[in-house]
Design a protein around this motif. Structure first.
Motif, PDB file in Angstrom:
ATOM      1  N   ASN A   5       0.764  -1.251   0.031  1.00  0.00           N
ATOM      2  CA  ASN A   5       0.083   0.017  -0.130  1.00  0.00           C
ATOM      3  C   ASN A   5       0.819   1.353  -0.054  1.00  0.00           C
ATOM      4  O   ASN A   5       1.983   1.264   0.385  1.00  0.00           O
ATOM      5  CB  ASN A   5      -0.971   0.083   1.156  1.00  0.00           C
ATOM      6  N   THR A   7       0.527   5.696   0.577  1.00  0.00           N
ATOM      7  CA  THR A   7      -0.587   6.636   0.849  1.00  0.00           C
ATOM      8  C   THR A   7       0.127   8.024   0.305  1.00  0.00           C
ATOM      9  O   THR A   7       1.497   8.508   0.500  1.00  0.00           O
ATOM     10  CB  THR A   7      -0.514   6.905   2.481  1.00  0.00           C
ATOM     11  N   TYR A  41      -4.738   9.917   0.753  1.00  0.00           N
ATOM     12  CA  TYR A  41      -5.091   8.784  -0.146  1.00  0.00           C
ATOM     13  C   TYR A  41      -4.371   7.451   0.146  1.00  0.00           C
ATOM     14  O   TYR A  41      -3.251   7.479  -0.477  1.00  0.00           O
ATOM     15  CB  TYR A  41      -5.428   9.475  -1.613  1.00  0.00           C
ATOM     16  N   THR A  42      -4.884   6.450   0.474  1.00  0.00           N
ATOM     17  CA  THR A  42      -4.477   5.186   0.584  1.00  0.00           C
ATOM     18  C   THR A  42      -4.753   4.093  -0.535  1.00  0.00           C
ATOM     19  O   THR A  42      -5.953   4.134  -0.733  1.00  0.00           O
ATOM     20  CB  THR A  42      -4.447   4.498   1.915  1.00  0.00           C
ATOM     21  N   GLU A  44      -3.928   0.674  -2.979  1.00  0.00           N
ATOM     22  CA  GLU A  44      -3.527  -0.819  -2.942  1.00  0.00           C
ATOM     23  C   GLU A  44      -2.948  -0.926  -4.281  1.00  0.00           C
ATOM     24  O   GLU A  44      -3.554  -0.595  -5.231  1.00  0.00           O
ATOM     25  CB  GLU A  44      -4.571  -1.603  -2.317  1.00  0.00           C
TER      26      GLU A  44
END
Length: 198
Positions: A5, A7, A41-42, A44
Motif C-alpha cells: 500500500n 499513501t 489517499y491510501t 493498494e
C-alpha cells in the motif's frame, strides 16, 4: 502480485481534479482503498488500468440504499473519514465489470450536480466572509501603522506576513468562487438536458 500500500497527501478544491488524480493512480495500477481527513489517499497495488472510480452525491438518507445498488452494479464504496459529515460517495470497481456512468438517469445526475454545487456555494460563502474580515484587519493594521510611525521592526514584519497571508487567502477565495461557478454551470447544463429528454 505485490500487495503493498502507499499513501499520498493531496489537497483538492476541485472534485474534478480529485477524480482525475484518483483515476490516474488507477491507470498506473493503484486502487484507492481509504481517504483520511480529506487529503490522505491510501492506495493498494493492483494491475494497471484495472479499476475505475466515480463520485456521486446523494441525500444522506439515500447513502446506504445507493451503496447497496452500487454493489449490485459491481462498485464498492471507498471509506473516508468525512462519511459522517457529507453525502459524497466514492465508488470504485473493475473496469471490465462496471460502467463509467454509474447513475445514468438524468434526475439522479442532476441531483448529484446540485448537491456538489451547494457544497461549493457554502465553501465560497465561508471563504468570502473570512476574506472580508482579513482585508478589513489589514486596512486597520495599516491605519495603526500610520498613527504610530515609530513601531518596532517585529510589528512591521508581522504586518507584512499578515498581508501576504491575506492575499493568499483572497486568491483561494477567488478560486473557490470559480469552482462554484463551474459547479453551477454543470448543474444548469444537466437540468437543461433533463428538461429536453422529459
Amino acid at each position: 502480485m505485490d500487495n503493498s500500500n502507499i499513501t499520498k497527501c493531496k489537497l483538492f478544491f476541485s472534485l474534478d481534479k480529485e477524480l482525475e488524480f484518483i483515476n490516474k493512480m488507477n491507470r498506473e495500477g493503484w486502487k484507492l482503498v481509504y481517504i483520511k481527513c480529506g487529503c490522505f489517499y491510501t492506495f493498494e497495488k493492483t494491475e494497471p488500468d484495472e479499476y475505475f472510480t466515480v463520485l456521486h452525491a446523494t441525500a444522506k438518507e439515500k447513502v446506504l440504499e445507493l451503496s447497496s445498488f452500487a454493489a449490485q452494479c459491481g462498485y464498492q464504496p471507498i471509506p473516508h473519514t468525512m462519511d459522517g459529515f457529507g453525502d459524497l460517495l466514492y465508488l470504485t470497481g473493475k473496469k471490465a465489470e462496471v460502467s463509467p456512468e454509474f447513475v445514468c438517469e438524468a434526475p439522479e445526475k442532476t441531483d448529484s450536480a446540485k448537491r456538489i454545487y451547494q457544497r461549493f456555494r457554502i465553501l465560497s460563502i465561508i471563504f468570502v466572509a473570512i476574506s472580508v474580515l482579513l482585508v478589513l484587519e489589514s486596512i486597520f493594521f495599516i491605519g495603526r501603522r500610520m498613527t504610530f510611525p515609530g513601531v518596532s521592526v517585529v510589528f512591521v514584519v508581522f504586518g507584512v506576513l499578515f498581508m501576504i497571508f491575506t492575499a493568499v487567502y483572497v486568491a483561494m477565495c477567488i478560486y473557490a468562487l470559480v469552482l462554484t461557478a463551474r459547479a453551477r454551470r454543470n448543474m444548469k447544463q444537466l437540468q437543461k438536458e433533463s428538461e429536453i429528454y422529459e
